[in-house]
Design a protein around this motif. Sequence first.
Motif, short mmCIF file in Angstrom:
data_model
loop_
_atom_site.label_atom_id
_atom_site.label_comp_id
_atom_site.label_asym_id
_atom_site.label_seq_id
_atom_site.Cartn_x
_atom_site.Cartn_y
_atom_site.Cartn_z
N LEU A 165 53.89 46.57 47.51
CA LEU A 165 54.45 45.59 46.63
C LEU A 165 53.50 44.29 46.28
CD1 LEU A 165 57.05 44.33 48.80
CD2 LEU A 165 57.24 45.78 47.35
N VAL A 166 52.19 44.50 46.06
CA VAL A 166 51.15 43.69 45.85
C VAL A 166 50.80 44.59 44.62
CG1 VAL A 166 48.43 43.33 46.14
CG2 VAL A 166 49.86 43.36 48.13
N LYS A 167 50.59 43.43 43.41
CA LYS A 167 50.18 44.23 42.34
C LYS A 167 49.18 43.49 41.83
CE LYS A 167 54.50 45.64 40.44
NZ LYS A 167 55.88 45.91 39.54
N ILE A 168 47.75 43.91 40.80
CA ILE A 168 47.03 43.34 40.33
C ILE A 168 47.43 43.16 38.76
CG2 ILE A 168 44.14 43.68 39.58
CD1 ILE A 168 43.88 45.66 42.04
N LEU A 169 47.38 41.71 38.34
CA LEU A 169 47.25 40.75 37.66
C LEU A 169 45.97 40.60 36.73
CD1 LEU A 169 49.44 40.15 35.44
CD2 LEU A 169 49.06 37.57 36.64
N PRO A 170 45.90 41.50 35.94
CA PRO A 170 44.23 41.23 34.95
C PRO A 170 44.46 39.89 34.21
CG PRO A 170 45.29 42.71 33.86
CD PRO A 170 46.23 42.76 34.92
N VAL A 171 43.70 39.33 34.24
CA VAL A 171 43.27 38.06 32.86
C VAL A 171 42.56 37.88 32.01
CG1 VAL A 171 42.94 35.47 33.77
CG2 VAL A 171 44.13 37.13 35.61
N THR A 172 42.20 37.89 30.72
CA THR A 172 41.75 38.12 30.36
C THR A 172 41.23 36.96 29.43
OG1 THR A 172 43.60 38.67 28.20
CG2 THR A 172 43.53 40.50 29.63
N LYS A 173 41.08 35.59 30.00
CA LYS A 173 40.93 33.89 29.75
C LYS A 173 39.63 34.50 29.04
CE LYS A 173 40.56 30.11 31.58
NZ LYS A 173 40.16 28.78 32.71
N GLY A 174 39.36 33.62 28.13
CA GLY A 174 37.90 33.85 27.19
C GLY A 174 37.20 35.00 26.62
N HIS A 175 37.95 35.75 26.99
CA HIS A 175 37.73 37.47 26.98
C HIS A 175 38.31 37.96 25.29
CE1 HIS A 175 35.45 37.99 30.19
NE2 HIS A 175 36.28 37.83 30.69
#
Length: 78
Positions: free
Chosen positions: A3-13
């Motif tokens: 049930l665990v999902k990785i959420l990539p964060v693109t803040k500042g990219h």
Amino acid sequence: PSLVKILPVTKGHPVTAVEYAQNYGFSAIGENWIQEAATKKQVFKSTLAWECIGHVQRNKANLAVQYFDRIQSVDSIK
């Protein structure tokens, strides 16, 4: 674990980070700057879900609901 999902964060990219995440199989992107997410979403048209992470100022709440599919950080009803 399933049930665990990785959420990539693109803040500042740059917007290419969004493309990179999609190319590697992610189905959603996290952002906490509304204006940056709006720009990236317009430049990179895709089927990715956009998730707002972090605090949303009350005066930007209406803007946030226009650009994000999910807001993870509601801290008051108001």
